[in-house]
Design an enzyme around this catalytic site. Sequence first.
Site, short mmCIF file in Angstrom:
data_model
loop_
_atom_site.label_atom_id
_atom_site.label_comp_id
_atom_site.label_asym_id
_atom_site.label_seq_id
_atom_site.Cartn_x
_atom_site.Cartn_y
_atom_site.Cartn_z
N ASN A 34 8.02 -5.72 -1.45
CA ASN A 34 8.00 -4.61 -0.49
C ASN A 34 6.57 -4.56 0.05
OD1 ASN A 34 7.96 -2.30 0.99
ND2 ASN A 34 9.01 -1.03 -0.53
N ARG A 82 5.08 10.83 -2.44
CA ARG A 82 4.88 10.49 -1.04
C ARG A 82 6.17 10.67 -0.24
NH1 ARG A 82 4.89 4.31 1.12
NH2 ARG A 82 4.25 4.80 3.23
N ARG A 85 13.72 4.00 12.06
CA ARG A 85 12.46 4.75 12.12
C ARG A 85 11.66 4.37 13.38
NH1 ARG A 85 9.66 4.54 6.46
NH2 ARG A 85 8.51 6.27 7.42
N ASP A 138 1.59 -15.92 6.08
CA ASP A 138 1.03 -17.26 5.86
C ASP A 138 1.06 -17.62 4.37
OD1 ASP A 138 0.55 -17.61 8.55
OD2 ASP A 138 -1.62 -17.40 8.42
N ARG A 176 7.95 0.02 13.18
CA ARG A 176 8.46 -0.44 11.89
C ARG A 176 9.63 -1.43 12.04
NH1 ARG A 176 5.95 3.14 8.16
NH2 ARG A 176 5.58 5.15 9.14
N PRO A 236 0.79 -1.22 0.00
CA PRO A 236 0.00 0.00 0.00
C PRO A 236 0.83 1.29 0.00
CG PRO A 236 -0.15 -1.14 2.12
CD PRO A 236 0.50 -2.08 1.15
N ASN A 237 0.31 2.24 -0.75
CA ASN A 237 0.84 3.61 -0.86
C ASN A 237 2.10 3.71 -1.72
OD1 ASN A 237 -1.14 4.89 0.91
ND2 ASN A 237 -0.19 3.67 2.52
N GLU A 259 12.71 -9.68 0.74
CA GLU A 259 11.93 -8.52 1.21
C GLU A 259 12.77 -7.26 1.02
OE1 GLU A 259 11.05 -9.02 5.34
OE2 GLU A 259 10.17 -7.02 5.59
N TYR A 294 11.43 8.61 0.95
CA TYR A 294 11.38 7.59 -0.10
C TYR A 294 12.01 8.03 -1.43
CZ TYR A 294 8.19 5.43 3.20
OH TYR A 294 7.65 4.87 4.34
N HIS A 296 12.84 -2.90 1.58
CA HIS A 296 12.29 -1.63 2.05
C HIS A 296 13.20 -0.52 1.55
CE1 HIS A 296 9.53 -3.66 4.71
NE2 HIS A 296 10.52 -4.48 5.01
N ILE A 297 12.60 0.52 1.03
CA ILE A 297 13.37 1.65 0.51
C ILE A 297 14.09 2.35 1.66
CG2 ILE A 297 13.16 3.90 -0.62
CD1 ILE A 297 10.66 2.66 -2.08
N SER A 298 13.36 2.59 2.72
CA SER A 298 13.93 3.28 3.89
C SER A 298 14.56 2.26 4.84
CB SER A 298 12.83 4.06 4.61
OG SER A 298 11.86 3.18 5.15
N HIS A 312 4.44 -4.86 8.84
CA HIS A 312 4.40 -4.74 10.29
C HIS A 312 3.10 -5.27 10.91
CE1 HIS A 312 7.63 -2.21 9.00
NE2 HIS A 312 6.82 -1.30 8.49
#
Length: 157
Positions: free
Chosen positions: A80, A24, A114, A93, A118, A16-17, A105, A29, A107-109, A86
Amino acid sequence: MPRTLADAPIMVLNGPNLNLLGQRQPEIYGSDTLADIEALCVKTAAAYGATVDFRQSNHEGELVDWIQEARLNHAGVVINPAAYSHTSVAILDALNTCDGLPVVEVHISNIHQREQFRHHSYVSLRADGVIAGCGVQGYAFAVERVATLAGAARAEA
Ligand code: DQA
């Protein structure tokens, strides 16, 4: 049964987002859009003779459906999960049904720098590797790692 890069794409899933990347919170990001990241993934995969199936959803169930699709039809998964990292036992599952499928997996950040909430990711319990804090370049690293785990020989330039 695991698929090879020759006959199956790498699934690249975005939660999402992430459709709003570029607009954003660019201070976190960056300015690249999701289309820029897709182009990076396509280019990175091509060096391994691989293709990508690049998708984004704001809906947890749709991501679950796509992971179930990857279980049958894809050579590996880059994910991602965004905020669902989280919170989502359902995504964990779904990934846990993908026996033998490489999963990385991204993550950009740097989620560990943070907010406390997170710092934990359900998805990390299944991921073969986790990349965080490398900006959008993390997607290239993740595609490379999935391609490597899927047993690719790097195509001669
Ligand atoms: C993110 C980090 C998550 O905590 C956040 O909810 C996101 C993006 C990242 O790429 O850094 O949406 O996964």
